[in-house]
Motif scaffolding. Sequence first.
Motif, PDB file in Angstrom:
ATOM      1  N   GLY A  14      -0.313  76.854   6.502  1.00  0.00           N
ATOM      2  CA  GLY A  14      -0.813  78.142   6.789  1.00  0.00           C
ATOM      3  C   GLY A  14      -1.139  79.136   5.788  1.00  0.00           C
ATOM      4  N   THR A  15      -0.545  79.079   4.720  1.00  0.00           N
ATOM      5  CA  THR A  15      -0.679  79.769   3.560  1.00  0.00           C
ATOM      6  C   THR A  15      -2.187  79.227   2.878  1.00  0.00           C
ATOM      7  OG1 THR A  15       1.661  79.851   2.911  1.00  0.00           O
ATOM      8  CG2 THR A  15       0.281  80.308   1.088  1.00  0.00           C
ATOM      9  N   THR A  31      -2.853  75.559  15.921  1.00  0.00           N
ATOM     10  CA  THR A  31      -2.452  75.473  17.112  1.00  0.00           C
ATOM     11  C   THR A  31      -1.012  76.016  17.230  1.00  0.00           C
ATOM     12  OG1 THR A  31      -1.529  73.256  16.285  1.00  0.00           O
ATOM     13  CG2 THR A  31      -3.474  73.283  17.858  1.00  0.00           C
ATOM     14  N   GLN A  57      10.824  70.700  18.919  1.00  0.00           N
ATOM     15  CA  GLN A  57      10.225  69.603  19.493  1.00  0.00           C
ATOM     16  C   GLN A  57       8.380  69.909  19.818  1.00  0.00           C
ATOM     17  OE1 GLN A  57      11.643  66.642  20.164  1.00  0.00           O
ATOM     18  NE2 GLN A  57      13.198  67.840  19.235  1.00  0.00           N
ATOM     19  N   ARG A 123      10.764  82.738   4.800  1.00  0.00           N
ATOM     20  CA  ARG A 123       9.396  82.960   5.386  1.00  0.00           C
ATOM     21  C   ARG A 123       9.443  84.483   6.082  1.00  0.00           C
ATOM     22  NH1 ARG A 123       5.737  78.777   8.435  1.00  0.00           N
ATOM     23  NH2 ARG A 123       7.568  78.470   9.623  1.00  0.00           N
ATOM     24  N   TYR A 133       4.072  85.167   4.245  1.00  0.00           N
ATOM     25  CA  TYR A 133       4.339  85.475   2.843  1.00  0.00           C
ATOM     26  C   TYR A 133       5.752  84.726   2.663  1.00  0.00           C
ATOM     27  CZ  TYR A 133       1.387  89.457   3.714  1.00  0.00           C
ATOM     28  OH  TYR A 133       0.142  89.992   4.073  1.00  0.00           O
ATOM     29  N   ARG A 167      12.652  70.164  13.303  1.00  0.00           N
ATOM     30  CA  ARG A 167      10.963  70.002  13.012  1.00  0.00           C
ATOM     31  C   ARG A 167      10.809  68.884  12.201  1.00  0.00           C
ATOM     32  NH1 ARG A 167       9.891  75.988  12.280  1.00  0.00           N
ATOM     33  NH2 ARG A 167       7.702  75.296  11.697  1.00  0.00           N
ATOM     34  N   LYS A 200       3.850  73.005  -6.062  1.00  0.00           N
ATOM     35  CA  LYS A 200       3.361  73.629  -7.173  1.00  0.00           C
ATOM     36  C   LYS A 200       3.309  75.106  -6.808  1.00  0.00           C
ATOM     37  CE  LYS A 200       0.773  70.300  -9.552  1.00  0.00           C
ATOM     38  NZ  LYS A 200      -0.522  69.699  -9.590  1.00  0.00           N
TER      39      LYS A 200
HETATM   40  P1  AP5 Z   1       3.296  75.551  13.525  1.00  0.00           P
HETATM   41  O1  AP5 Z   1       3.038  77.023  13.897  1.00  0.00           O
HETATM   42  O2  AP5 Z   1       2.082  74.559  13.545  1.00  0.00           O
HETATM   43  O3  AP5 Z   1       4.259  74.975  12.527  1.00  0.00           O
HETATM   44  P2  AP5 Z   1       4.213  73.897  11.402  1.00  0.00           P
HETATM   45  O4  AP5 Z   1       3.273  72.766  11.521  1.00  0.00           O
HETATM   46  O5  AP5 Z   1       5.872  73.604  11.745  1.00  0.00           O
HETATM   47  O6  AP5 Z   1       4.170  74.479  10.088  1.00  0.00           O
HETATM   48  P3  AP5 Z   1       4.433  75.985   9.389  1.00  0.00           P
HETATM   49  O7  AP5 Z   1       3.454  77.088  10.217  1.00  0.00           O
HETATM   50  O8  AP5 Z   1       5.947  75.980   9.990  1.00  0.00           O
HETATM   51  O9  AP5 Z   1       4.399  76.006   8.200  1.00  0.00           O
HETATM   52  P4  AP5 Z   1       2.994  75.691   7.093  1.00  0.00           P
HETATM   53  O10 AP5 Z   1       2.988  74.336   6.732  1.00  0.00           O
HETATM   54  O11 AP5 Z   1       2.068  76.408   7.918  1.00  0.00           O
HETATM   55  O12 AP5 Z   1       3.822  76.520   5.821  1.00  0.00           O
HETATM   56  P5  AP5 Z   1       3.724  77.920   5.277  1.00  0.00           P
HETATM   57  O13 AP5 Z   1       2.080  78.206   4.900  1.00  0.00           O
HETATM   58  O14 AP5 Z   1       3.807  78.944   6.578  1.00  0.00           O
HETATM   59  O15 AP5 Z   1       3.881  74.935  14.880  1.00  0.00           O
HETATM   60  C1  AP5 Z   1       5.015  75.551  15.393  1.00  0.00           C
HETATM   61  C2  AP5 Z   1       5.520  74.906  16.877  1.00  0.00           C
HETATM   62  O16 AP5 Z   1       4.406  74.832  17.706  1.00  0.00           O
HETATM   63  C3  AP5 Z   1       5.747  73.266  16.423  1.00  0.00           C
HETATM   64  O17 AP5 Z   1       6.949  73.090  16.300  1.00  0.00           O
HETATM   65  C4  AP5 Z   1       5.561  72.582  17.865  1.00  0.00           C
HETATM   66  O18 AP5 Z   1       6.392  72.855  18.815  1.00  0.00           O
HETATM   67  C5  AP5 Z   1       4.041  73.565  18.301  1.00  0.00           C
HETATM   68  N1  AP5 Z   1       2.827  72.876  17.953  1.00  0.00           N
HETATM   69  C6  AP5 Z   1       2.072  73.216  17.028  1.00  0.00           C
HETATM   70  N2  AP5 Z   1       1.093  72.448  17.086  1.00  0.00           N
HETATM   71  C7  AP5 Z   1       1.185  71.426  17.963  1.00  0.00           C
HETATM   72  C8  AP5 Z   1       0.615  70.047  18.009  1.00  0.00           C
HETATM   73  N3  AP5 Z   1      -0.555  69.935  17.519  1.00  0.00           N
HETATM   74  N4  AP5 Z   1       1.033  69.337  19.127  1.00  0.00           N
HETATM   75  C9  AP5 Z   1       2.114  69.574  19.509  1.00  0.00           C
HETATM   76  N5  AP5 Z   1       2.978  70.904  19.371  1.00  0.00           N
HETATM   77  C10 AP5 Z   1       2.539  71.867  18.454  1.00  0.00           C
HETATM   78  O19 AP5 Z   1       4.641  78.217   4.315  1.00  0.00           O
HETATM   79  C11 AP5 Z   1       6.013  78.086   4.627  1.00  0.00           C
HETATM   80  C12 AP5 Z   1       6.889  79.052   3.682  1.00  0.00           C
HETATM   81  O20 AP5 Z   1       6.726  78.645   2.417  1.00  0.00           O
HETATM   82  C13 AP5 Z   1       6.158  80.457   3.772  1.00  0.00           C
HETATM   83  O21 AP5 Z   1       7.183  81.509   3.470  1.00  0.00           O
HETATM   84  C14 AP5 Z   1       5.292  80.645   2.586  1.00  0.00           C
HETATM   85  O22 AP5 Z   1       4.930  81.892   1.758  1.00  0.00           O
HETATM   86  C15 AP5 Z   1       5.994  79.622   1.453  1.00  0.00           C
HETATM   87  N6  AP5 Z   1       5.163  78.812   0.642  1.00  0.00           N
HETATM   88  C16 AP5 Z   1       3.827  78.360   0.986  1.00  0.00           C
HETATM   89  N7  AP5 Z   1       3.358  77.556  -0.198  1.00  0.00           N
HETATM   90  C17 AP5 Z   1       4.269  77.650  -0.811  1.00  0.00           C
HETATM   91  C18 AP5 Z   1       4.427  77.039  -2.458  1.00  0.00           C
HETATM   92  N8  AP5 Z   1       3.508  76.406  -2.895  1.00  0.00           N
HETATM   93  N9  AP5 Z   1       5.509  77.322  -3.015  1.00  0.00           N
HETATM   94  C19 AP5 Z   1       6.532  78.167  -2.813  1.00  0.00           C
HETATM   95  N10 AP5 Z   1       6.413  78.796  -1.380  1.00  0.00           N
HETATM   96  C20 AP5 Z   1       5.501  78.747  -0.793  1.00  0.00           C
END
Ligand code: AP5
Length: 215
Positions: A14-15, A31, A57, A123, A133, A167, A200
């Motif tokens: 997402g970031t 999604t 899930q 997060r 963030y 997850r 990184k």
């Molecule tokens: P969804 O919202 O898609 O969540 P996710 O894939 O689990 O991914 P996240 O949004 O949790 O993480 P991200 O990789 O985007 O990381 P982010 O950039 O936020 O899905 C939620 C739920 O919806 C699922 O569990 C499921 O139930 C359902 N769902 C969604 N799509 C589905 C599908 N296709 N099929 C079935 N069910 C579905 O970063 C995380 C944190 O780390 C942030 O605080 C960020 O600031 C930090 N960060 C990011 N990059 C770095 C870095 N390089 N260094 C340090 N910190 C960092």
Amino acid sequence: MRIILLGAPGAGKGTQAQFLMNKFGIPQISTGDMLRSAIKAGTEMGIAAKKVMDAGQLVSDDIIIGLVKERISQEDCANGFLLDGFPRTIPQADAMKEANIHVDYCIEFDVPDDVIVDRMGGRRVHPASGRVYHVQYNPPKVEGKDDVTGEELIIRDDDKEETVRSRLSVYHEQTKPLVHYYEQTAASGDCEYFKIDGTKAVEKVSAELEALLSK
Ligand code: AP5
């Protein structure tokens, strides 16, 4: 430019989607964000999805595939899109293929589970825009407020450590097989596959993505 962002929850999809969207002018299709909007709107699908999401899930393939096909058919996706969180199962990837939705790039974010668990605790998100963030690694300019609107940031319901661990295990069982799936797609010349080190710093990951995609 049609891109899949593949990686564990919290890997930074997402970031980096926010960065790529601004850089290349293509919409982010998350999604997870679509489901959270349905929850907020109180739709029947949203109410059912919330229970599944809070348990860490996956929502059923049929619902998700329908949502994505509908979204991709909209005008702003004509020149490309970023898929963030889709596909997440082999049937979802197959459904895309059957619908003749071709992708140019599949980008895998590689981040170990222990780093993910640490990240999720810090997060903070702005639900209306999808901006993400981290209190330590990617802090907002003003604590607790979105940089653009100044609105309050929130903690996602599914960021509790116990849910994050569920997850992650769902990721390893159901989503990780897509790494092989898209490596094979790339081997047959149907897309390019890149694996990047998502541990990184945020800006370094962005710079690497920009370099790869600007070639
Ligand atoms: P969804 O919202 O898609 O969540 P996710 O894939 O689990 O991914 P996240 O949004 O949790 O993480 P991200 O990789 O985007 O990381 P982010 O950039 O936020 O899905 C939620 C739920 O919806 C699922 O569990 C499921 O139930 C359902 N769902 C969604 N799509 C589905 C599908 N296709 N099929 C079935 N069910 C579905 O970063 C995380 C944190 O780390 C942030 O605080 C960020 O600031 C930090 N960060 C990011 N990059 C770095 C870095 N390089 N260094 C340090 N910190 C960092």
